[in-house]
Design a protein around this motif. Structure first.
Motif, PDB file in Angstrom:
ATOM      1  N   TYR A   1     -12.213   2.944   8.380  1.00 41.66           N
ATOM      2  CA  TYR A   1     -13.274   2.235   7.657  1.00 41.66           C
ATOM      3  C   TYR A   1     -14.015   3.175   6.706  1.00 41.66           C
ATOM      4  O   TYR A   1     -14.365   2.793   5.586  1.00 41.66           O
ATOM      5  CB  TYR A   1     -14.279   1.612   8.638  1.00 41.66           C
ATOM      6  N   ARG A   2     -14.266   4.391   7.151  1.00 42.04           N
ATOM      7  CA  ARG A   2     -14.993   5.344   6.316  1.00 42.04           C
ATOM      8  C   ARG A   2     -14.194   5.727   5.066  1.00 42.04           C
ATOM      9  O   ARG A   2     -14.764   6.265   4.117  1.00 42.04           O
ATOM     10  CB  ARG A   2     -15.348   6.596   7.124  1.00 42.04           C
ATOM     11  N   ARG A   3     -12.918   5.444   5.104  1.00 41.36           N
ATOM     12  CA  ARG A   3     -12.053   5.711   3.941  1.00 41.36           C
ATOM     13  C   ARG A   3     -11.611   4.419   3.255  1.00 41.36           C
ATOM     14  O   ARG A   3     -10.600   4.382   2.560  1.00 41.36           O
ATOM     15  CB  ARG A   3     -10.848   6.542   4.395  1.00 41.36           C
TER      16      ARG A   3
ATOM     17  N   GLU B   1      -9.117  -3.390  -1.539  1.00 40.27           N
ATOM     18  CA  GLU B   1      -8.549  -4.692  -1.903  1.00 40.27           C
ATOM     19  C   GLU B   1      -7.087  -4.616  -2.325  1.00 40.27           C
ATOM     20  O   GLU B   1      -6.535  -5.566  -2.874  1.00 40.27           O
ATOM     21  CB  GLU B   1      -9.383  -5.372  -3.006  1.00 40.27           C
ATOM     22  N   LYS B   2      -6.439  -3.474  -2.077  1.00 43.00           N
ATOM     23  CA  LYS B   2      -4.999  -3.353  -2.300  1.00 43.00           C
ATOM     24  C   LYS B   2      -4.308  -3.367  -0.943  1.00 43.00           C
ATOM     25  O   LYS B   2      -4.810  -2.801   0.029  1.00 43.00           O
ATOM     26  CB  LYS B   2      -4.661  -2.036  -3.012  1.00 43.00           C
ATOM     27  N   VAL B   3      -3.154  -4.011  -0.891  1.00 44.67           N
ATOM     28  CA  VAL B   3      -2.414  -4.056   0.368  1.00 44.67           C
ATOM     29  C   VAL B   3      -1.829  -2.680   0.642  1.00 44.67           C
ATOM     30  O   VAL B   3      -1.014  -2.170  -0.134  1.00 44.67           O
ATOM     31  CB  VAL B   3      -1.290  -5.117   0.317  1.00 44.67           C
ATOM     32  N   LEU B   4      -2.252  -2.089   1.741  1.00 49.17           N
ATOM     33  CA  LEU B   4      -1.741  -0.781   2.139  1.00 49.17           C
ATOM     34  C   LEU B   4      -0.517  -0.938   3.039  1.00 49.17           C
ATOM     35  O   LEU B   4       0.496  -0.269   2.858  1.00 49.17           O
ATOM     36  CB  LEU B   4      -2.840  -0.005   2.869  1.00 49.17           C
TER      37      LEU B   4
ATOM     38  N   VAL C   1      -5.861   8.911  -5.857  1.00 43.94           N
ATOM     39  CA  VAL C   1      -6.381   9.029  -4.491  1.00 43.94           C
ATOM     40  C   VAL C   1      -5.525   8.213  -3.531  1.00 43.94           C
ATOM     41  O   VAL C   1      -5.191   8.669  -2.426  1.00 43.94           O
ATOM     42  CB  VAL C   1      -7.852   8.570  -4.438  1.00 43.94           C
ATOM     43  N   PHE C   2      -5.154   7.005  -3.961  1.00 44.17           N
ATOM     44  CA  PHE C   2      -4.353   6.126  -3.109  1.00 44.17           C
ATOM     45  C   PHE C   2      -3.006   6.767  -2.781  1.00 44.17           C
ATOM     46  O   PHE C   2      -2.585   6.811  -1.616  1.00 44.17           O
ATOM     47  CB  PHE C   2      -4.151   4.786  -3.815  1.00 44.17           C
TER      48      PHE C   2
END
Length: 204
Positions: free
Chosen positions: A140-142, A188-191, A85-86
């Motif tokens: 935020y919703r994602r 919690e992963k740096v995007l 997904v990411f």
């Protein structure tokens, strides 16, 4: 013939003792066999209980191993799903974040532009800020969120250095002077790391 023989009674006390002894031996033999049978039953029951115990322990160990395997599989599937997904949505998230950056730059430009009246400036800025808020709501919703914390010291996991300035104070080395672009995270992963200007110690 003696009277005792006529009545069918033992002739002597020794004959009575022999009969009583034979009956007692028979009783003792019967009791001994019963005792041995009970001992055998107890041994058999102990063996059965031990087998049941061993079977239950094996079953419990098997169930625990199976449950652990299922948990591990679920974790691996979740990790694979999240990564999929990411990677699939990351380009879209980056585009939305770039749009957020452009809106913030536009707001900052209005702050320094003196060619607008106060009313015009207020109207345009409020409209841009509303668009920014709506954009953040979409993110935020994602589960995409701007960084909540902004460390004063350079953190290579969270920061991307885009420029440096010199400082004569050694304790200020690698401290954040200015945030150029806000960082974003996803689950919690740096995007997108936070783009910062940092200080570099320069001995005079």
């Amino acid at each position: 013939m003696k009277e005792s023989e006529k009545n069918g009674q033992p002739q002597t006390g020794e004959t009575v003792m022999e009969r009583d002894g034979t009956e007692e031996d028979g009783i003792n033999l019967k009791t001994g066999k019963q005792f041995m049978y009970q001992e055998e039953m107890l041994v058999a029951q102990r063996h059965l209980l031990e087998e049941l115990k061993s079977l239950m322990e094996s079953r419990l160990a098997y169930d625990a191993a199976k449950e652990k395997a299922i948990d591990t599989l679920n974790e691996e599937l979740k990790l694979y799903r999240d990564n999929f997904v990411f990677q699939a949505q990351r380009p879209l998230f980056i585009e939305l974040i770039l749009l957020y950056d452009n809106l913030m730059q536009l707001v900052n430009r209005f702050d320094t532009d003196k060619g607008l009246t106060d009313a015009e400036y207020s109207t345009i800025k409020n409209n841009i800020l509303n668009i920014k808020d709506e954009l953040l709501e979409i993110l935020y919703r994602r589960d995409v969120k701007p960084f909540d914390e902004h460390p004063d010291a350079l953190d290579y996991k969270l920061h991307k250095t885009v420029s440096t300035i010199s400082t004569p104070i050694e304790s200020e080395n690698n401290t954040v002077e200015k945030i150029m672009k806000t960082g974003f995270s996803w689950n919690e992963k740096v995007l997108r790391p936070e783009e910062v200007v940092i200080k570099k110690y320069c001995k005079k």
